[in-house]
Design an enzyme around this catalytic site. Structure first.
Site, mmCIF file in Angstrom:
data_model
loop_
_atom_site.group_PDB
_atom_site.id
_atom_site.type_symbol
_atom_site.label_atom_id
_atom_site.label_comp_id
_atom_site.label_asym_id
_atom_site.label_seq_id
_atom_site.Cartn_x
_atom_site.Cartn_y
_atom_site.Cartn_z
ATOM 1 C CE LYS A 111 12.636 58.135 19.911
ATOM 2 N NZ LYS A 111 13.009 57.129 20.908
ATOM 3 C CE LYS A 123 8.977 47.846 22.633
ATOM 4 N NZ LYS A 123 9.943 48.860 22.347
ATOM 5 C CE LYS A 147 9.060 49.887 14.349
ATOM 6 N NZ LYS A 147 10.495 49.698 14.562
#
Ligand code: TRP
Length: 341
Positions: free
Chosen positions: A112, A200, A197
């Site tokens: 990140k 969300k 994946k």
């Protein structure tokens, strides 16, 4: 009895991946066989750019969906992290046990941070210390088992290391936890990018089925799923990841087995059609229950209030013990209680 702790971050709408990969199992298995806590980890949602109103909304919605998917407050504890001060209290102590190098080695942080830096941005300090807060979530409750996806294994390992180190330095205080992964994991992949994946957090919609998507939206997304260039319906994750993903979703929804199912279908079209209907059927009861719960917001609030109270009572003694063990002087009111120690 085994104690289980897991958490969901309110950073995006919950997806079919969250449900088939984790939530359904928490409701069907974990809450029955263990003393289980399920937490909306809202403090973790503040580690990246966030909109306060959205975090609040997603926290309430996440809690409601946990209940809608079958978690029963008579059997387990459902609560919101920020309602229990013990998480933040313990996190600071654990920051005094963890090292800077350890934090910088965390894969999720590295990825990140690199992405942000490539864009010329910066990351919040809390993103670096996030795994310590996660360790506090787990250690405060003396959880033995932490059911999580593979991507969280390294974080649970860190929680283990910190527990062991704290116990060695300051005396036995924490249970040493371990990550658990269901024997048959359903790892739902993005319908448009079957190699990643169905997360969300990335908000681009077409490859992600959200738990609250209307049946027609679910059908549209599944029917538009990317399939592979072959013609046959074969279960081969490497060669045909798109088809394999559909077969796994269908199997998870109907209780079948992906390779058996691959023999049943001649065309991608018929596989998609049945998968779409199976997903609609799996989501139907969750959506119905969600609607009922939304009509009774006082009930959900009550569950969260009781859950926080129960969680606080569980975490408080361990976190107080850690405060004493590490050398902090008890407050006057505590001295009376612990007189003589
Ligand atoms: N980091 C986890 C995730 O991104 C969420 C989480 C926070 C968690 N605290 C936890 C999971 C404690 C299990 C236990 O999915």
């Amino acid at each position: 009895m085994t104690r289980v702790f897991s958490g969901v971050k309110p950073t995006g709408h919950l997806t079919l991946g969250n449900y088939l990969g984790a939530m359904r199992r928490w409701a069907d298995v974990d809450q029955h066989k263990a003393d289980a806590l399920f937490c909306i980890v809202d403090l973790h949602a503040l580690t990246v750019d966030h909109d306060p109103a959205r975090v609040r909304r997603l926290s309430r919605q996440g809690a409601t969906l946990l209940l809608a998917s079958g978690l029963d407050p008579e059997l387990c504890t459902v609560f919101v992290q920020s309602h229990v001060d013990e998480h933040a209290r313990l996190s600071y102590l654990l920051e005094c046990v963890a090292t800077d190098g350890e934090m910088r080695r965390m894969i999720q942080y590295k990825e990140k941070a690199a992405r942000e830096q490539a864009r010329g941005g910066s990351v919040r300090l809390s993103l670096l210390t996030y795994p310590v807060l996660m360790a506090a979530d787990i250690l405060a409750y003396g959880a033995d088992e932490v059911p999580v996806g593979d991507d969280q294994t390294q974080h649970v390992e860190l929680a283990r290391d910190l527990a062991v180190r704290f116990n060695q330095r300051y005396g036995h205080t924490f249970v040493v936890p371990r990550a658990t992964h269901p024997a048959v994991a359903t790892r739902v992949m993005n319908l448009q990018e079957p190699l990643s994946k169905m997360g969300k957090s990335d908000d681009s919609g077409p490859g992600i089925v959200y738990l609250l998507d209307e049946p027609d939206v679910v059908r549209k997304k599944v029917l538009r799923a990317v399939t592979d260039s072959g013609r046959e319906v074969a279960y081969d994750r490497e060669a045909q990841p798109g088809v394999a993903n559909l077969l796994e979703i269908l199997a998870a929804c109907t209780g079948g087995n992906p390779s058996d199912l691959s023999g049943v279908y001649e065309t991608y079209g018929s596989l998609k059609k049945d998968t779409a209907e199976a997903v609609v059927e799996v989501l139907r009861p969750v959506q119905e229950r969600h609607k009922e719960l939304c009509a009774d917001p006082g009930y959900v609030e009550g569950v969260l209030r009781d859950g926080a109270e129960r969680a606080r009572a569980m975490a408080r003694p361990t976190v107080d013990a850690a405060y004493r063990a590490i050398g902090l002087l008890p407050a006057v009111t505590d001295i009376a209680v612990s007189a003589g120690r």
